[in-house]
Design an enzyme around this catalytic site. Structure first.
Site, PDB file in Angstrom:
ATOM      1  N   GLY A 229     -19.476  57.685 -71.998  1.00 49.67           N
ATOM      2  CA  GLY A 229     -19.006  56.974 -73.182  1.00 49.67           C
ATOM      3  C   GLY A 229     -18.539  57.844 -74.311  1.00 49.67           C
ATOM      4  N   CYS A 268     -20.938  62.066 -68.188  1.00 46.21           N
ATOM      5  CA  CYS A 268     -19.608  62.052 -68.806  1.00 46.21           C
ATOM      6  C   CYS A 268     -18.533  62.422 -67.786  1.00 46.21           C
ATOM      7  CB  CYS A 268     -19.564  63.031 -69.972  1.00 46.21           C
ATOM      8  SG  CYS A 268     -20.692  62.615 -71.320  1.00 46.21           S
ATOM      9  N   GLY A 269     -17.396  61.746 -67.871  1.00 43.44           N
ATOM     10  CA  GLY A 269     -16.254  62.064 -67.025  1.00 43.44           C
ATOM     11  C   GLY A 269     -15.091  62.546 -67.855  1.00 43.44           C
ATOM     12  N   CYS A 345      10.909  50.621 -61.279  1.00 43.75           N
ATOM     13  CA  CYS A 345      11.736  49.455 -61.586  1.00 43.75           C
ATOM     14  C   CYS A 345      10.908  48.396 -62.299  1.00 43.75           C
ATOM     15  CB  CYS A 345      12.338  48.893 -60.305  1.00 43.75           C
ATOM     16  SG  CYS A 345      13.439  50.028 -59.460  1.00 43.75           S
ATOM     17  N   TYR A 374      -8.575  60.421 -65.604  1.00 46.81           N
ATOM     18  CA  TYR A 374      -7.991  59.082 -65.442  1.00 46.81           C
ATOM     19  C   TYR A 374      -6.466  59.123 -65.493  1.00 46.81           C
ATOM     20  CZ  TYR A 374     -12.790  57.613 -66.036  1.00 46.81           C
ATOM     21  OH  TYR A 374     -14.143  57.458 -65.879  1.00 46.81           O
TER      22      TYR A 374
END
Length: 395
Positions: A229, A268-269, A345, A374
């Site tokens: 977070g 944590c990421g 497109c 991400y």
């Protein structure tokens, strides 16, 4: 940064192929994460949530530094075990199949985060069949109030965790089961919080709830998983989460509030890998349409979905290239707001909107910053079957 820029210039000199690549500075990654781990209080552990970026060179770089990895699927378990048979693993996620629960047992997952009474009952039966006892944390969706953040997994209706109103019944059931061992609770409630003081207050709130349950049910708890977070500010790169303030206030708070023999886990990421990654996309065309100027790049949201997912203009800089292989003049713009789009497109293939740049030419490279988390990992890689980007790891 200089290593990344040099790599782009070398690629432009060596090939006519338009540049499209994710580039990762592994030295910067290690330096950043080492400093965070070293500064945390002794009664905490720092895990990497690999959903942010599970490329194997990233995992190998972090394995000697972090205390373990947090995963959310059997596939992620297998990635971790491909680089280490022993590193601790936390396994979460709102929907786990029997195959995944069995995989957690077979691959020696350290702690399994259970998100419903049904998941708890299934795990207990699978453990009985295998004569195993599995250490677990119960994930709880707290009622709040909680700080505001970009994404909220708790404090409101979501698919995550056990409703706080139901947790006492689930605790009692877990205590009665012979083949699960309740080690603590998982209270990951939000994502991308930018306020360090609020984050310390959030951890304190978690502790208060956990201590209340421990006292009521006579639990001896080993862990509070406070989730991740911690945020990254894509809008203002100079105003990031104040880590120094966070650890300065976290330590005395834990000294006052943390029960003896309990450890706080952070998973944590984004905060670990975002800063080390870049997405480079060469400008294929510049054109005006209905009064707006568009820079069309090689690539797009099929590679780097984060900006459209969060509906923001992702920060970038222009890397100028002098190479021009055509006989006609090279188009350029100066001090004009541009919208950077990809090759898909769909009008939603937008990476940044209405950003004024001093100069941009066809053939220059737009380098998106803070793209290490991400980006590729959440993108729809094969939409329209465009080629995948290169992945370059600079060390």
């Amino acid at each position: 940064m200089n290593k990344i820029l040099d790599l782009i210039q070398t690629a432009k000199q060596e090939s006519r192929k338009p540049i499209c690549a994710f580039l990762y500075d592994l030295e910067q990654l290690r330096t950043h994460v080492k400093s965070r781990v070293a500064s945390l209080p002794a009664n905490t552990r720092f895990f990497y949530a690999i959903k942010a970026n599970s490329e194997l060179p990233i995992l190998r770089a972090l394995a000697p530094i972090v205390h373990g990895f947090e995963v959310a699927s059997i596939g992620e378990i297998l990635k971790v075990r491909s680089i280490s048979s022993e590193i601790p693993i936390l396994f979460g996620g709102p929907g786990k199949s029997d195959e995944e629960l069995i995989g957690a047992l077979e691959h020696n997952v350290t702690l399994l985060h259970l998100e419903s009474a049904h998941e708890l009952r299934r795990l207990n039966e699978l453990c009985i069949e295998r004569n195993r006892v599995m250490p677990i944390l119960l994930r709880v969706n707290l009622r709040g109030p909680l700080p505001s953040a970009t994404l909220a997994m708790g404090g409101r209706p979501t698919q995550f965790g056990i409703d706080e109103a139901q947790i006492k019944e689930v605790i009692a059931e877990a205590k009665s089961m012979p083949n699960v061992r309740l080690e603590g609770f998982h209270l990951h409630s939000l994502s991308n919080n930018m306020n360090a003081k609020e984050h310390v207050a959030l951890v304190r709130h978690y502790l208060e709830r956990v201590i209340e349950w421990a006292n009521e049910f006579d639990l001896t708890l080993s862990y509070l998983n406070a989730g991740g977070g911690i945020g990254v500010n894509y809008a203002d790169l100079n105003q990031q989460f104040d880590w120094d303030l966070f650890v300065a206030e976290l330590k005395p708070m834990l000294e006052r509030c943390l029960p003896e023999r309990m450890t706080v886990l952070f998973e944590c990421g984004r905060y670990q890998t975002a800063f080390c990654g870049y997405y480079a996309a060469e400008v294929l065309d510049i054109k005006e349409n209905h009064g707006k100027t568009y820079a069309i790049v090689r690539g797009g949201t099929q590679h780097f979905r984060l900006p459209v997912s969060w509906q923001h203009s992702h920060p970038f800089l222009v890397v100028e290239s002098e190479r021009w292989d055509y006989s006609f003049p090279r188009k350029q713009i100066e001090n004009v707001p541009i919208t950077v789009v990809g090759q898909l497109c769909t009008p939603k293939d937008v990476l940044a909107s209405d950003i004024t740049v001093p100069r941009l030419r066809i053939g220059d490279v737009i380098l998106f910053l803070y793209a290490g988390a991400y980006g590729w990992s959440i993108s729809h890689h094969d939409f329209l079957s465009h080629p995948h980007p290169d992945h370059l790891f600079v060390d």
